[in-house]
Motif scaffolding. Structure first.
Motif, mmCIF file in Angstrom:
data_model
loop_
_atom_site.group_PDB
_atom_site.id
_atom_site.type_symbol
_atom_site.label_atom_id
_atom_site.label_comp_id
_atom_site.label_asym_id
_atom_site.label_seq_id
_atom_site.Cartn_x
_atom_site.Cartn_y
_atom_site.Cartn_z
ATOM 1 N N ARG A 62 0.841 -1.202 0.000
ATOM 2 C CA ARG A 62 0.000 0.000 0.000
ATOM 3 C C ARG A 62 0.877 1.252 0.000
ATOM 4 O O ARG A 62 1.883 1.316 0.704
ATOM 5 N N CYS A 122 -3.647 0.214 7.244
ATOM 6 C CA CYS A 122 -3.369 -0.258 5.879
ATOM 7 C C CYS A 122 -1.890 -0.612 5.690
ATOM 8 O O CYS A 122 -1.500 -1.052 4.600
ATOM 9 N N PRO A 143 -7.278 -6.291 -4.105
ATOM 10 C CA PRO A 143 -7.603 -4.853 -3.991
ATOM 11 C C PRO A 143 -6.899 -4.027 -5.065
ATOM 12 O O PRO A 143 -5.713 -4.243 -5.347
ATOM 13 N N ILE A 194 -7.573 1.833 -2.233
ATOM 14 C CA ILE A 194 -8.274 1.960 -0.948
ATOM 15 C C ILE A 194 -8.773 3.402 -0.830
ATOM 16 O O ILE A 194 -7.988 4.341 -0.996
ATOM 17 N N ALA A 243 -11.531 -1.012 0.891
ATOM 18 C CA ALA A 243 -10.757 -1.601 -0.207
ATOM 19 C C ALA A 243 -11.685 -1.930 -1.362
ATOM 20 O O ALA A 243 -12.755 -2.507 -1.158
ATOM 21 N N TYR A 261 -10.011 -2.233 5.023
ATOM 22 C CA TYR A 261 -8.703 -2.862 4.948
ATOM 23 C C TYR A 261 -8.060 -2.948 6.333
ATOM 24 O O TYR A 261 -7.985 -1.978 7.063
#
Length: 1627
Positions: free
Chosen positions: A445, A496, A556, A559, A573, A807
């Motif tokens: 992420r 995240c 995913p 987000i 997500a 998430y």
């Protein structure tokens, strides 16, 4: 009524006077309403002008009612001129008032509601604010605010209409809200506040809108078509209008029977906290001659002298009377009878209303959207679409960004977008770390931090991340460490697992930095690495590198952040397949075509701005023109101009943008919106968007805007797009609207509004369900049960195009993303999981979706649901233009006392005057109450731009709520209305009549089955054997009954033994007195008294000395001369005005024949300054004892009997009672002996005393005990601590003192002043390990918190935790308890406060809710017996029962000092007997409540120890709602409410609880305290605070013992002498 055409100002003066008299009679209830009208009509008959009444026109506009002037209004001419001026102004304002909350229907409803209230409501008292604190608003510049908030055309119609419909008959005791309008500010004597008693202005015309329908249709259509004509209404039949009589003007609260001007005691400014003074309030002085001529003192039946109360015609009193009048008529139904004493349940449980609407429809069937079509050229993944357009349509424009002026800045083509995204993807995957390590892997992420004004960089970063298969988390740019919600964003990044942030070079330069140039670590954020994504920093990939573009799967893709109601930010997500499916569904629903142009005004990082403007746009090769927020602020019409210039087919806006465009549309004439085929309104689900859409269409239809292009939609981060209205075909009928009853909505039921047009809500549909989706409506709370067709519920969606999870938060995810609806029996209806959308709504005819609010905007008050947006809309319909900013208003609820309470906070315009703001607030209260049937708890106005903002300029609700609860909101105006909205208080207690019945039978030492609550100290033994006496080196009481003999004996037997050492601020002994020195000095004074003063035996002599040895010598001098000393605290030279009247009063009351004092004080008594506050010519003889000749009296007086008076002890109690008690010689020696035995005092001992020596036990220890017991007393005057805080403690250490006595004020002084300096004191060698006992001398409940903190703080200096204890004395017995040296430690118990209020003691465990710790008040002194008695039946009570403490002891006072003796009071307080049990013993009543509890500890004799617990003074208790409250308990709660509260005091006035709090912070905190104080008293004591007064530190008067003088404070408040910072009158 008869005065319809009468100009009151034109009437002859005598007629006006008669009318005023008549009004007064009516307001005071001396005449009936009918009689009043009859007399008034008769008076006005000759002056009536008869006007013919025309028939009313057949339209629905109500003309104004005639203004009914009250008899003392300003001349109406000025008022009418003002109204004309207003109307011209309103006309000029044109369309500036429309916005997203604007609704003409709603404004009318609000007007009607206010008009209705005008008949019912009284004026509310306006808060008082110190002028200096906030924006000054001079009286000249204030214009009365316009009371009408109807639309312009309505105003004009009203003016043209000639019909007069008078308002219906008003109750003469009620006052119209309009008398706030012309209120003029009158300055007051001390606090020049803007408020005043109301002046009675001319009432303004208000529409009285209560139309009667002409016909009753047999059925009611559920949905009203958009253009359905309104049924015409007949105006109501004209009632006769009654003049609004203003009761407030004439209301007088009857003062005390004998109304006399008050004495000088309180007519002076209060002293600063430093010099503490005993101020008797204007209440009562005990003991004074009945024949006295002082007019300001009146004798009451009980023999106490009543110093008259403040006359209550001051402004404060009028305000409180107004407040009482607003509370007199309870609006809510009466509380049901449910509360029983023993019930653990505190709150009232509201009974279900049988008329509550209930859903009646069948269970809803899930609604299906049309199937999602499959189009052959749709890409397998969104990145594939970008790759395709980048390769085949490289020159085609993808995005145009605008500069701040609204001109195009750059255009990003699809070719550029593709190549830059590929470069970024390559850099992210291969070029971030060293050669070998790869920092980012697919699936990681990454935060995207880009400003809205740079959409190009954001697009590249977003698509670069998709191509690199890392997951982008777009967030807002942090501007400072203190951004609203910044730490919650940290929570999102943490959940995240984000460690890397992408940003642009310009943005990075703008981020806040540390002094070393690094980016600041934001509060709550994980450590971040920052990567700049500008092209020049990116690496071109090698020829053979291609990004991997797999077919969309369930991993995913990105987000999206979302803040929930509590302010927590979570990440929703969205999977790759959901992202693609959503784009496909939007393409199908909106019919997107390749190459169209879209103008996007929304935030491109999230929600609709991202879904349409970034994702779907790329899928369909659309050209997006991005108009950032900053551009809109600078040029609100920019988006409309872009549509016109680019001939855009689509526009994506919010209601705000429609409103701004309307505001500015006059600047541009030649705009054409004919190209638009779809105007998507992103917040069209908001019920109030309907008026914005209508108004926008109204303005721009002439510019080519077609009605069918307006497409509202409903979305949420979890379910993404829920529904959207499809673009209509030209000429097709427009969708329906629903007109719903707000009352029904509050019960979650859909009801068409038929009766009350005021409380209706018009909502537009948001189109149909999205293609490929399935929708249900389920109950918002509890299990997801399907709703009925006529029930409001939460919309849930099943679709491939929606969020998949929060998430990193699997627990919360399940409840939102995996919901399986159940039927009425709780059985799941299938296995398909649905996603909660957070939207509340219902399905209308034709499967159209209607949304009425959001779950997070839901306020659940007393079981009913209200929507925050609805309340905002109502507030804004109350013509707020000149008071608050539209769009800067927050509504939320706080939980106080077991229910939600509604709070509204708005930003006030800087130019709004106090009156305007207060009037607006009062009217908002009424409108919300009338339309929504919910009471507001608090309405606060804060200065402009001070509420926490969301990144796009909205209000951050959860932070605002947090600020409100923490007291950090800093409002400039506040209105609390707890009386109207707190309806679940327990029922007031009905007291049962008391009488001595058969149940009170005593058996032995038992009463009602319990041991009698009595306790006694050990025997006060007397020694008779002379030889034994001499052996023991002590002089017996038998030999010397009098202290004078004791002193003479000591002067002979132990002449040079030092009895007294007086210390100064430096700790140096400035004077000492040996036995012989004291004796000789007393002889000199006695001689002077006999010669200079020619005093007769038994006359009273006032001693006026600072604390010291002179005072002691003068006391014994008086005894030697046969006079009665009266010890009086000297006046404070810096504050003569406040302190000298008390001295004068004691001198007058005691009939003193002479004053003994120092030269210095003698000069002060005769000074000009003294003459300003008292008559200095009438002082008795003044003898200065500084330089007396060496003479001896002829003989030393010896009283004939020990029952003769030794001295008079005068003291001012906390209730302002000045009481003098007579202390006999026998009592003096018994008390000294008692203290000697308890504290083990003898000649070789030393004690230190840091007390005021003017009354009570303080005087006994300072002047008497040493002479009796022979120990040495180190005297430390408390005022010396002001110049040297550590004086007392360092003296204890220096002289190795074992026993010390102090007052609470000294202890508090040390705790507050020295608490942080213990290390410094240690370094100076201060050691307190020598202290065996430190006793606080007081006449109150032990202050446990203070003694504990003192012990804890100075434990480091060696102070034993067992050393600190307390004493207890009262007026009738100066010393009942004193801890002493032997016996068990004082014990602590915890009692239940609820029981205490019912006069019961229930012992609970430590830490129990509502528990109060009480400490034993020291051991009972030798010779003292106490018993606990029911003050009403006068019968003894059992162990652990609360009652009055009665005392029997040889050192009881002999009685109150009065010249003729008040036998009744004397007998009642000093010589009273029990009604049953032991009727022989004579007891004295202390006036204190307490209880005795037998403990497990053993005393010296081996018996179980009986502990006495003092709860509080009976005189001070507050009787509220039938319960008994001790002020200290409420004050303790109040002081905990906010860090800026230094001290607080409470008292009652006519059943209202008044809280006065000293503010130790800045004045901007003042108004923060009002809601916090109200909350804490309601939560902990179940009381509603009537008035909150915020004052400066040192205003609450405190006497020398450190006790608050609440009655004095009360009188100063009522006489308006406090100069408060702010006074809030809680409605």
């Amino acid at each position: 009524m008869a005065d319809r055409g009468v100009e009151l100002s034109a009437l002859p003066k005598e007629v006006r006077d008669q009318l005023a008299e008549l009004d007064l009679e009516l307001s005071e209830g001396d005449i009936t309403q009918k009689g009043y009208e009859k007399k008034r009509t008769k008076l006005l008959a000759p002056y009536i002008i008869h006007t013919p009444v025309e028939p009313p026109p057949k339209n629905n506009v109500q003309p104004p009612a005639p203004s009914s002037s009250s008899s003392h209004g300003p001349p109406p001419s000025s008022s009418s001129r003002y109204r004309e001026r207003r109307s011209r102004k309103t006309h000029r304002n044109g369309g500036t008032r429309d916005d997203r909350y604007r609704s003409d229907i709603h404004s009318e409803a609000v007007q009607a509601a206010l008009a209705k209230h005008k008949e019912e409501k009284m004026a509310l008292p306006m808060p008082t604010k110190r002028r200096s604190t906030y924006v000054p608003s001079p009286i000249e510049t204030r214009t009365p605010p316009d009371s009408s908030s109807a639309s312009e055309d309505e105003t004009s119609v009203r003016r043209q209409s000639s019909v007069v419909v008078p308002i219906p008959l008003l109750n003469p005791n009620q006052q119209s809200p309009d008398c706030w309008i012309n209120r003029s500010a009158q300055g007051s004597s001390t606090s020049s506040s803007a408020s005043s008693t109301l002046s009675h202005g001319e009432a303004k015309p208000q529409p009285h809108n209560q139309p009667q329908p002409q016909y009753k249709p047999q059925y009611q259509p559920l949905y009203k078509p958009q253009y359905q004509p309104q049924p015409q209404h007949e105006p109501p039949p004209p009632h006769t209008a009654a003049a609004i009589t203003d009761m407030m003007a004439h209301s007088r609260i009857a003062p005390h029977e004998n109304s006399v001007p008050p004495p000088d005691v309180t007519a002076v400014a209060l002293p600063a906290r430093g010099p503490r003074v005993d101020l008797p309030s204007n209440t009562t002085a005990r003991g004074m001659s009945r024949g006295q001529s002082r007019s300001s003192m009146m004798e009451t039946a009980d023999g106490r002298i009543n110093l008259q109360r403040v006359p209550v015609n001051s402004r404060v009193s009028t305000k409180i009377q107004q407040l009482l009048n607003t509370l007199k008529r309870p609006k809510r139904p009466p509380l049901s009878e449910f509360f029983t004493d023993d019930s653990e349940e505190i709150v009232e449980v509201p009974q279900p209303d049988p008329n509550t609407p209930k859903p009646e429809g069948r269970q809803i069937i899930p609604v299906k959207g049309e199937p999602l079509g499959v189009v052959s050229n749709w890409p397998p993944a969104l990145q594939a679409a970008l790759a395709r357009w980048g390769a085949t349509q490289g020159k085609s424009p993808a995005l145009t960004a605008l500069d701040i002026t609204g001109k195009p800045l750059y255009t990003l083509t699809y070719g550029k977008l593709w190549s830059r995204s590929v470069k970024l993807a390559y850099t992210l995957l291969n070029k971030l770390g060293n050669k070998n390590e790869q920092i980012l892997k697919p699936g990681d992420r990454v935060a995207l931090v880009y400003p809205n004004s740079d959409p190009g960089m954001f697009w590249v970063a977003f698509y670069g991340c998709l191509l690199a298969e890392v997951i982008p988390v777009p967030i807002e740019v942090p501007l400072s460490r203190k951004d609203a919600g910044i730490s919650q964003v940290g929570f999102l990044l943490g959940s995240c697992g984000v460690g890397l942030a992408l940003t642009s070079e310009i943005c990075l330069k703008g981020l806040p930095k540390t002094p070393t140039g690094e980016i600041m670590q934001f509060k709550g954020w994980p450590r971040m690495k920052w990567v700049i994504t500008d092209s020049k920093y990116l690496t071109k990939p090698s020829k053979d590198w291609q990004p991997h573009i797999p077919t969309a799967n369930t991993d995913p893709a990105y987000i999206e952040y979302k803040a929930n109601k509590e302010g927590t930010v979570v990440g929703v997500a969205v999977s790759k397949v959901a992202m693609l499916t959503h784009c496909q569904a939007l393409t199908q629903a909106c019919n997107y075509c390749e190459g169209e142009t879209l103008v996007n005004v929304l935030d491109c990082k999230k929600d609709m701005g991202l879904w349409h403007g970034v994702l779907t746009a790329v899928m369909n090769r659309i050209h997006t023109i991005s108009v950032p927020y900053a551009v809109m602020k600078a040029c609100p019409l920019s988006w409309v101009q872009r549509v016109h210039i680019h001939k855009a087919r689509l526009a994506l806006v919010k209601c705000r943008d429609l409103h701004w465009a309307m505001m500015a549309h006059r600047e541009q004439r030649d705009i054409s919106l004919v190209s638009l085929r779809m105007l998507i309104v992103a917040d069209g689900a908001n019920p109030w968007s309907v008026s914005s859409c209508d108004a926008f269409l109204n303005v721009f239809q002439s510019h080519g805007l077609k009605p069918e292009v307006i497409c509202p939609c409903a979305t949420s981060p979890e379910a993404m797009t829920v529904a959207i209205r499809r673009p209509g075909l030209p000429g097709a009928p427009l969708p329906a609207r629903a007109v719903l009853s707000l009352g029904g909505l509050s019960h979650g039921v859909i009801r068409v509004n038929t009766e009350d047009k005021n409380s209706a809500l018009t909502v537009q549909d948001v189109g149909h369900v999205m293609p490929g989706a399935l929708m249900c409506i389920v109950k918002p709370d509890g299990p997801p049960q399907l709703c009925k067709t006529d029930e409001i519920g939460e919309i849930i969606i099943n679709s491939r195009a929606g969020g998949t999870m929060y998430y990193g938060l699997p627990g919360v995810t399940k409840n939102t993303f995996e919901v399986i609806p159940v039927n009425a029996n709780g059985v799941p209806i299938g296995e398909i999981p649905f996603v909660r959308s957070g939207l509340l709504g219902f399905v209308g005819p034709g499967s159209l979706i209607f949304v009425v609010g959001k779950i997070e905007g839901l306020l659940q008050v007393s079981g009913r649901r209200h929507n925050a947006d609805d309340l905002v809309a109502t507030a804004l319909a109350v013509e707020p233009v000149k008071t608050v900013y539209r769009g800067r208003i927050a509504v939320f609820s706080v939980t106080v006392f077991y229910d939600e309470r509604v709070v509204i906070v708005a930003e006030q315009r800087p130019d709004a005057s106090e009156e305007d703001s207060f009037q607006w607030m009062s009217r908002v209260l009424q409108a919300i109450d009338s339309i929504h049937q919910v009471g507001l708890y608090c309405l606060a106005l804060v200065p402009a731009n001070t509420l926490p903002k969301t990144p796009l300029g909205g209000i951050h609700i959860s932070d605002t709520k947090q600020f409100f609860l923490e007291g950090n909101l800093h409002p400039c105006n506040i209105l609390m209305c707890p009386h109207t909205c707190v309806t679940n208080l327990p029922k007031p207690r009905q007291k049962q009549p008391v009488g001595v019945g058969p149940a009170s039978v005593m058996v032995g030492n038992l009463v009602a089955g319990k041991r009698i609550a009595q306790a006694a100290g050990r025997e006060l033994g007397m020694i008779d054997d002379q030889d034994l006496v001499r052996k023991l080196c002590m002089w017996p009481t038998v030999m010397h009954q009098y202290l004078t003999e004791a002193l003479q004996w000591r002067a002979q037997t132990d002449a040079d033994h030092v009895l007294y050492v007086l210390l100064n601020a430096k700790g140096v002994a400035v004077s000492t007195a040996t036995c012989v020195q004291l004796h000789k000095r007393a002889e000199k004074i006695a001689a002077a008294l006999m010669e200079k003063g020619s005093i007769n035996t038994g006359e009273n002599v006032v001693l006026l000395y600072p604390p010291g040895i002179d005072l002691i010598a003068s006391f014994y001098g008086c005894l030697y001369a046969g006079c009665v000393p009266v010890n009086v605290r000297p006046p404070h030279p810096q504050n003569l005005g406040a302190t000298l009247p008390t001295v004068r009063m004691i001198i007058d009351v005691s009939k003193a024949a002479c004053i003994l004092t120092t030269q210095n004080l003698m000069r002060i008594l005769r000074s000009k300054e003294a003459a300003a506050s008292v008559n200095i010519k009438t002082w008795p003889t003044i003898i200065d004892t500084d330089d007396l000749p060496r003479r001896r009296p002829p003989q030393i007086y010896k009283p004939p009997t020990a029952e003769m008076i030794a001295y008079l002890d005068f003291s001012v109690s906390t209730t302002g009672m000045l009481t003098g008690v007579k202390i006999s010689h026998a009592a003096v020696s018994a008390l000294c002996r008692s203290i000697k035995l308890q504290c083990e005092l003898y000649s070789s001992r030393q004690i230190a005393i840091c007390l005021d020596p003017y009354c009570g036990l303080g005087f006994v220890l300072w002047c008497l005990a040493s002479v009796y017991s022979g120990h040495q007393s180190i005297l430390i005057p408390p005022f010396e601590l002001e110049s040297c805080l550590s004086l007392w403690l360092s003296s204890l250490s220096q002289y190795r003192v074992r026993d010390t006595f102090c007052s609470y004020s000294v202890m508090e002084f040390c705790t507050k002043g020295l608490g942080t300096q213990t290390e410094l004191l240690k370094a100076r060698g201060v050691n307190l390990s020598c202290v065996r006992s430190c006793v606080v001398i007081a006449e109150e409940r032990p202050r446990l918190a203070l003694t504990h903190s003192f012990s804890k703080l100075f434990k480091d200096l060696g102070l034993s935790t067992r050393a600190v204890s307390t004493a207890f004395g009262s007026r009738v017995n100066l010393a009942v308890c004193l801890q002493g040296t032997t016996g068990p430690d004082p014990c602590t118990v915890y009692v239940d406060m609820k029981s205490l209020r019912h006069d019961r003691v229930r012992l609970v465990e430590r830490g129990a809710p509502q528990s109060l710790p009480l400490m034993e008040s020291g051991k009972i002194l030798p010779g003292v017996r106490v018993i606990i008695v029911n003050p009403e039946t006068r019968g003894p009570l059992g162990d652990s029962h609360l009652g009055e403490i009665w005392v029997n002891s040889p050192h009881n006072a002999s009685g109150y000092y009065t010249i003729y003796g008040e036998e009744s009071l004397q007998a009642d307080h000093f010589n009273t007997k029990l009604s049953f049990g032991d009727p022989q013993t004579l007891w004295a009543r202390t006036g204190y409540l307490g209880f005795v509890k037998r403990t497990e500890l053993l005393d010296a004799s081996g018996d179980r120890h009986d502990a006495l617990f003092v709860v509080g003074s009976l005189d001070e208790t507050l009787e509220l709602r039938g319960l008994r409250y001790h002020p200290i308990d409420i004050e303790t709660s109040v002081s905990r409410a906010h860090r800026s509260i230094a001290e607080s005091a409470v008292f009652t006035w006519t059943n209202l609880l008044v809280v006065v709090s000293e503010l130790c912070g800045s004045e901007q905190d003042a108004l923060d305290l009002v809601p916090l104080i109200t909350n804490v008293v309601l939560e902990e004591h179940h009381l509603i605070v009537g008035v909150v007064v915020i004052v400066d530190p040192g205003v609450i008067p405190i006497n020398s013992r450190g006790e608050k003088q609440r009655m004095h404070l009360r009188d100063s408040f009522l006489a308006d002498q406090l100069d408060p910072i702010y006074v809030a009158y809680n409605m």
